[in-house]
Write a protein that holds these residues in place. Sequence first.
Motif, PDB file in Angstrom:
ATOM      1  N   GLY A  61       0.817  -1.211   0.000  1.00  0.00           N
ATOM      2  CA  GLY A  61       0.000   0.000   0.000  1.00  0.00           C
ATOM      3  C   GLY A  61       0.845   1.253   0.000  1.00  0.00           C
ATOM      4  N   ARG A  62       1.939   1.222   0.747  1.00  0.00           N
ATOM      5  CA  ARG A  62       2.843   2.389   0.787  1.00  0.00           C
ATOM      6  C   ARG A  62       3.556   2.548  -0.550  1.00  0.00           C
ATOM      7  NH1 ARG A  62       5.178   0.819   4.753  1.00  0.00           N
ATOM      8  NH2 ARG A  62       3.976   1.904   6.349  1.00  0.00           N
ATOM      9  N   GLU A  63       3.930   1.441  -1.167  1.00  0.00           N
ATOM     10  CA  GLU A  63       4.633   1.490  -2.452  1.00  0.00           C
ATOM     11  C   GLU A  63       3.742   2.035  -3.559  1.00  0.00           C
ATOM     12  OE1 GLU A  63       7.607   1.144  -5.259  1.00  0.00           O
ATOM     13  OE2 GLU A  63       7.772   0.898  -3.080  1.00  0.00           O
ATOM     14  N   LEU A  64       2.439   1.776  -3.472  1.00  0.00           N
ATOM     15  CA  LEU A  64       1.517   2.219  -4.511  1.00  0.00           C
ATOM     16  C   LEU A  64       1.306   3.731  -4.501  1.00  0.00           C
ATOM     17  CD1 LEU A  64      -0.579   1.566  -6.746  1.00  0.00           C
ATOM     18  CD2 LEU A  64      -2.261   1.216  -4.904  1.00  0.00           C
ATOM     19  N   LEU A  65       1.497   4.380  -3.352  1.00  0.00           N
ATOM     20  CA  LEU A  65       1.103   5.775  -3.178  1.00  0.00           C
ATOM     21  C   LEU A  65       1.628   6.721  -4.265  1.00  0.00           C
ATOM     22  CD1 LEU A  65      -0.457   7.788  -1.421  1.00  0.00           C
ATOM     23  CD2 LEU A  65       1.597   8.042  -0.019  1.00  0.00           C
TER      24      LEU A  65
END
Length: 299
Positions: A61-65
């Motif tokens: 989720g953090r990587e997608l931001l």
Amino acid sequence: MELKHLNTYLTVARHMSFTRAAQELDYVQSSVTAHIKALETDLGVPLFERLGRRVTFTDAGRELLPHAQQLIHQAERARDAVQGIGADPRTLRGTLRIAAPESLCAHLLPPVLRALMDQFPLLRVTFGPADRNSLLTSLGDGTLDAGFLLEERLTAPMATAELLAWQELTLITHPAHPLLNRASVHTADLAHETLLLIEAGCAQRDVMERELHQAAIQPATMEFVSIEALKRCAAAGLGIALLPQAAVSGELIRGEVAALPWSAKPVLGIHYLIHKDRRPTTVLTTLADLARRHWNPTP
């Protein structure tokens, strides 16, 4: 991946709350949950996890931001370019996201935004307070469309900035303060006073700290995160505060506070910012024009 699912993901990421995301998007909470689950199914990984009552990112989720921010930004640029060609302003839809310091949000922006919505009645406008650093960060990552800042000088390499108006700073205190009996008050005269300061990151705080340094004094201070609380404390006689003229005009007229005859005459510029790569759409251009006219009325 659907754009609406990415937009919902970004809204949840901004609030770290499914409930607040649903309120901002005007969805029922089950729709927010469904969008996130659909996006997780598309990607094959979970994006958020719950730790007790808290919502947090997974590593995925953090990587997608940043990727989601870029995709949404590009999609909005495409929509703006298409909708801006020969469109009737009264039929334009979409969401305009704006941020500004608290003093502008509360005292100068409302009539400008009212006039904007009169011209674009189907446009959804969201705006709220932000300090300098968070505003520039949000503008850079595409989570804001436009921003206003009160600054003496502005350096923002990632933004196109336009100076729209000037705003005087006023030194206020309780109406019975003895310094009001003087014809002129110098910064050195504040050495034994209590100064009520807004939190760091605001231009008026920078101005006051520079004046104190130049006068070589270190008076007692109290720090506030809210301009309204700061004004109430000044009116109650707890100290002296430096604020934009627009933020204290009502209190001055009603006699709740008084302006000291400060020998320093600082002013701040009201700057309008959009991302340097963002096309100046009809809505963004109209917003700047309306602000300019409201804040620089012709005699």
